[in-house]
Every structure is written in structure tokens, then in C-alpha cells.
Design a protein around this motif. Structure first.
Motif, mmCIF file in Angstrom:
data_model
loop_
_atom_site.group_PDB
_atom_site.id
_atom_site.type_symbol
_atom_site.label_atom_id
_atom_site.label_comp_id
_atom_site.label_asym_id
_atom_site.label_seq_id
_atom_site.Cartn_x
_atom_site.Cartn_y
_atom_site.Cartn_z
ATOM 1 N N LYS A 70 0.833 -1.209 0.000
ATOM 2 C CA LYS A 70 0.000 0.000 0.000
ATOM 3 C C LYS A 70 0.867 1.259 0.000
ATOM 4 N N THR A 71 1.904 1.258 0.847
ATOM 5 C CA THR A 71 2.779 2.428 0.936
ATOM 6 C C THR A 71 3.525 2.660 -0.364
ATOM 7 N N ARG A 72 4.046 1.591 -0.961
ATOM 8 C CA ARG A 72 4.788 1.741 -2.221
ATOM 9 C C ARG A 72 3.875 2.269 -3.330
ATOM 10 N N LEU A 73 2.648 1.784 -3.403
ATOM 11 C CA LEU A 73 1.710 2.251 -4.428
ATOM 12 C C LEU A 73 1.374 3.724 -4.222
ATOM 13 N N GLN A 74 1.196 4.155 -2.978
ATOM 14 C CA GLN A 74 0.852 5.545 -2.706
ATOM 15 C C GLN A 74 2.007 6.492 -3.034
ATOM 16 N N LEU A 75 3.238 5.991 -2.932
ATOM 17 C CA LEU A 75 4.408 6.826 -3.207
ATOM 18 C C LEU A 75 4.847 6.746 -4.666
ATOM 19 N N ASP A 76 4.213 5.889 -5.450
ATOM 20 C CA ASP A 76 4.588 5.685 -6.852
ATOM 21 C C ASP A 76 3.977 6.777 -7.733
ATOM 22 N N ARG A 77 4.796 7.723 -8.165
ATOM 23 C CA ARG A 77 4.317 8.824 -8.995
ATOM 24 C C ARG A 77 4.577 8.583 -10.488
ATOM 25 N N SER A 78 5.440 7.632 -10.801
ATOM 26 C CA SER A 78 5.831 7.423 -12.192
ATOM 27 C C SER A 78 5.253 6.158 -12.810
ATOM 28 N N GLY A 79 4.403 5.450 -12.092
ATOM 29 C CA GLY A 79 3.760 4.266 -12.646
ATOM 30 C C GLY A 79 4.657 3.052 -12.733
ATOM 31 N N ASN A 80 5.603 2.902 -11.805
ATOM 32 C CA ASN A 80 6.489 1.736 -11.824
ATOM 33 C C ASN A 80 5.744 0.447 -11.496
ATOM 34 N N TYR A 81 4.712 0.577 -10.669
ATOM 35 C CA TYR A 81 3.940 -0.599 -10.271
ATOM 36 C C TYR A 81 2.592 -0.591 -10.980
ATOM 37 N N LYS A 82 2.237 -1.734 -11.561
ATOM 38 C CA LYS A 82 1.009 -1.832 -12.357
ATOM 39 C C LYS A 82 -0.182 -2.369 -11.568
ATOM 40 N N GLY A 83 0.012 -2.580 -10.292
ATOM 41 C CA GLY A 83 -1.078 -3.075 -9.465
ATOM 42 C C GLY A 83 -0.518 -3.767 -8.239
ATOM 43 N N ILE A 84 -1.422 -4.320 -7.440
ATOM 44 C CA ILE A 84 -1.016 -4.929 -6.175
ATOM 45 C C ILE A 84 -0.096 -6.123 -6.386
ATOM 46 N N LEU A 85 -0.506 -7.054 -7.243
ATOM 47 C CA LEU A 85 0.299 -8.251 -7.467
ATOM 48 C C LEU A 85 1.641 -7.911 -8.093
ATOM 49 N N HIS A 86 1.619 -6.999 -9.076
ATOM 50 C CA HIS A 86 2.862 -6.596 -9.726
ATOM 51 C C HIS A 86 3.802 -5.925 -8.728
ATOM 52 N N CYS A 87 3.238 -5.097 -7.863
ATOM 53 C CA CYS A 87 4.049 -4.421 -6.853
ATOM 54 C C CYS A 87 4.674 -5.436 -5.904
ATOM 55 N N GLU A 113 14.080 -7.175 -4.300
ATOM 56 C CA GLU A 113 14.617 -6.852 -2.976
ATOM 57 C C GLU A 113 14.595 -8.029 -2.015
ATOM 58 N N GLY A 114 13.971 -9.131 -2.437
ATOM 59 C CA GLY A 114 13.866 -10.284 -1.563
ATOM 60 C C GLY A 114 12.528 -10.313 -0.837
ATOM 61 N N VAL A 115 12.078 -11.524 -0.499
ATOM 62 C CA VAL A 115 10.774 -11.687 0.155
ATOM 63 C C VAL A 115 10.746 -10.955 1.494
ATOM 64 N N ARG A 116 11.890 -10.904 2.182
ATOM 65 C CA ARG A 116 11.920 -10.243 3.487
ATOM 66 C C ARG A 116 11.529 -8.779 3.397
ATOM 67 N N ALA A 117 11.716 -8.178 2.219
ATOM 68 C CA ALA A 117 11.385 -6.767 2.062
ATOM 69 C C ALA A 117 9.897 -6.504 2.251
ATOM 70 N N LEU A 118 9.058 -7.526 2.063
ATOM 71 C CA LEU A 118 7.619 -7.368 2.268
ATOM 72 C C LEU A 118 7.272 -7.205 3.743
ATOM 73 N N ASN A 145 5.195 -8.675 -6.390
ATOM 74 C CA ASN A 145 6.172 -9.502 -7.106
ATOM 75 C C ASN A 145 7.463 -8.735 -7.368
ATOM 76 N N THR A 146 7.336 -7.463 -7.735
ATOM 77 C CA THR A 146 8.516 -6.643 -8.008
ATOM 78 C C THR A 146 9.372 -6.489 -6.759
ATOM 79 N N ILE A 147 8.725 -6.221 -5.621
ATOM 80 C CA ILE A 147 9.471 -6.072 -4.370
ATOM 81 C C ILE A 147 10.171 -7.375 -4.001
ATOM 82 N N ALA A 148 9.442 -8.490 -4.086
ATOM 83 C CA ALA A 148 10.015 -9.791 -3.713
ATOM 84 C C ALA A 148 11.151 -10.191 -4.642
ATOM 85 N N ARG A 149 10.973 -9.907 -5.958
ATOM 86 C CA ARG A 149 11.980 -10.294 -6.936
ATOM 87 C C ARG A 149 13.242 -9.441 -6.847
#
Length: 314
Positions: A47-64, A72-77, A66-70
Motif C-alpha cells: 500500500k505504501t509503495r503504491l501511494q508513493l509511486d508517482r511514475s507508474g512503476n507498479y502496475k497493481g497490487i500483485l505486480h508491486c 529486494e527479496g521476500v523479506r522486504a515485504l 512480485n517486483t518487491i520480492a523479486r
């Protein structure tokens, strides 16, 4: 006449004249907060990453996610889990306890019942108190940690909750820990006002459960009432939550900040990103808050219900 008087006396005795002590409400909330934090932290990070995303790097919840886990690692979640869990535990302790204290002012002296307007005012007061005392400083630290990308300590500005709080105080002063306090007050006050009133209404409507009657709801019943009560708030307070996140995340650059306050932030976001941007992160909020309330109330109602049955209905 004697039978009628006896029946009236029985009915009077069945009316709850005592409320749950505030300390029991506080304890039940703290235990529920621990369970909620353990289960739902990844949703809060997304939720925080999506709210701070101004350039459209994340295409939705699942994409966000998956991107974080891929990348930065699963621990980043679970970034920011320590301040998040501590914040939830203290927040629910204060929320439940202060709400119980405020409700006592609206309690009918004869029946022990509380009107809906009394619940609304008590809930708003509890939300304002938790926003100022606990929520704002903890969320500032949590959001600063969550917006950092990567897990390497050498590349991160903030190395942990305590270090983050210290850096904010050093660079921005103590006021930096209360960035975004106004929209946080509006969000939490409104949320708790609606939530406490709705939770009681759903308990009565769905399960015929009244406070002090000694009836212990089953966990799944508490979860349904809590889920429904926790749904309305995020929809109504979406803009406050987005603005709060932006204000908390921004760091002064040369003494200047992009958003100068709640109203300025709302106008700027609307002008630059459109009206819909004020509800960014709504879906993950709905994925986190109603389930979070369901989990919290499932635990809290068991603690409160057992107390009612043991001490109020002897």
C-alpha cells in the motif's frame, strides 16, 4: 401484581448495568494488534509503495508485491515490521482503552446502555488521541523505512526504526516525527467513529450480542462484524490517507518541501495526478484494514467475552 413485579425485577436484572473496564478493553486490543501485525504487514508495505509511486512503476497490487520480492527479496515485504507491530499494539491499547473511558461519559446511569451518537463521539475522540500520541510518529518512521528500496544496510539511509527516528529528529527536528498529523487526525478520528458504532450495530443486528450480556461470540462471528465495520472507513478517508503518506514520506530539500500542508497537498495531487490519485492505494487498504479489523476483533472479543461471562454475569 406480585408476579408482574417479580417479572419486572428479573427483566431489570437482565439489563447490563456494567461496562467492560477500560483496562480489559486495552488488553484485548493489544493482543489483537499483535496478531493483526503478524498477518498483514506485506499488504501495508505494498500500500505504501503504491501511494508513493508517482511514475507508474507498479502496475497493481500483485505486480508491486512480485517486483518487491523479486528485486529486494521476500523479506522486504516485512519491512518496517517492528515499528508496525509496536505501533499497532500501542494504538489498539490506547484506542480501546480511551474509547471505553469516553463511552462511560455517555452511559445511561440506569441501563448502562450507550447511544449511537455517544459511540460516534467516543470513537472520534479515541481516533484523535491515538493519531496524535502514537500513530503519527510511528507511521512516519514506518513509511520512511518502507519507501527505501533494497536490503543492503550500506545503501540505505535508515538502518532501522531507532536509527530512522534519530535521523529524522537530527535533520528535521522533533516536529519531523509529526509530519502529516492533521490528515492523520482526520483519518483516524473518522475511522474510529464509524468503526466502533458499526461494530456494535453489526453485533446486535447479526448475532443479537449486546455489551455486558455475557454472550461470547464465536471467532468467525467477530470476524464478520469486524470486517464489515472496517470497510466504510477506508473509502471515506482515502484522500486523508494518501496525503498523510505523502507528507510523512517527504524530506526537506534545501529547506523546501513539495507539500506545505494537508490542503496544499490535496490541491497539488489533484492538479498534477488527477482526482483518482487521491484514492491511490485504496484496494490494498481494503485488503488490509477490514481483514485487520476482523483479526483484531476475533481476538479482542474472546478476551472481552470471557471477562463478561466470568465477572459481569456471576
Amino acid at each position: 401484581m406480585n408476579q408482574d413485579a417479580a417479572q419486572e425485577n428479573i427483566n431489570t436484572n437482565l439489563i447490563p448495568k456494567k461496562l467492560i473496564p477500560p483496562y480489559m478493553k486495552a488488553l484485548s486490543g493489544s493482543l489483537g494488534g499483535i496478531m493483526e501485525a503478524a498477518c498483514l504487514q506485506p499488504i501495508d508495505v505494498i500500500k505504501t509503495r503504491l501511494q508513493l509511486d508517482r511514475s507508474g512503476n507498479y502496475k497493481g497490487i500483485l505486480h508491486c508485491g512480485n517486483t518487491i520480492a523479486r528485486s529486494e527479496g521476500v523479506r522486504a515485504l516485512w519491512k518496517g515490521l517492528t515499528p508496525f507491530a509496536t505501533h499497532l499494539t500501542l494504538k489498539y491499547t490506547l484506542r480501546m482503552g480511551s474509547n471505553a473511558l469516553l463511552q462511560s461519559a455517555f452511559k445511561d446511569s440506569e441501563t448502562g446502555k450507550i447511544s449511537n451518537h455517544g459511540r460516534l463521539i467516543s470513537g472520534f475522540g479515541a481516533g484523535v488521541l491515538e493519531a496524535v500520541v502514537i500513530v503519527t510518529p510511528f507511521e512516519v518512521v514506518k513509511i520512511r523505512l518502507q519507501q527505501q528500496k533494497g536490503l543492503s544496510h550500506e545503501l540505505l539511509k535508515y538502518r532501522g526504526p531507532v536509527h530512522c527516528a534519530g535521523m529524522i529528529i537530527k535533520e528535521e527536528g522533533f516536529r519531523g516525527l509529526w509530519a502529516g498529523v492533521t490528515p492523520t487526525i482526520m483519518r483516524n478520528g473518522t475511522n474510529q467513529s464509524v468503526m466502533f458504532t458499526a461494530k456494535n450495530s453489526f453485533d446486535v443486528l447479526l448475532w443479537k450480542k449486546n455489551e455486558g450480556d455475557g454472550k461470547v461470540l464465536l471467532p468467525w462471528q467477530s470476524m464478520i462484524s469486524g470486517f464489515l465495520a472496517g470497510t466504510a472507513g477506508p473509502i471515506c478517508t482515502g484522500p486523508f490517507d494518501v496525503v498523510k503518506t505523502r507528507l510523512m514520506a517527504q524530506v526537506k530539500q534545501g529547506g523546501e518541501v513539495k507539500y506545505k500542508g494537508m490542503i496544499h497537498a490535496i490541491r497539488t495531487i489533484h492538479a498534477e495526478e488527477g482526482l483518482v490519485a487521491l484514492w491511490k492505494g485504496l484496494l490494498p487498504r481494503l485488503m488490509r484494514i477490514p481483514p485487520g479489523q476482523a483479526i483484531m476483533w476475533a481476538v479482542a472479543d474472546q478476551v472481552i467475552g470471557l471477562y463478561e461471562r466470568r465477572y459481569l454475569q456471576t
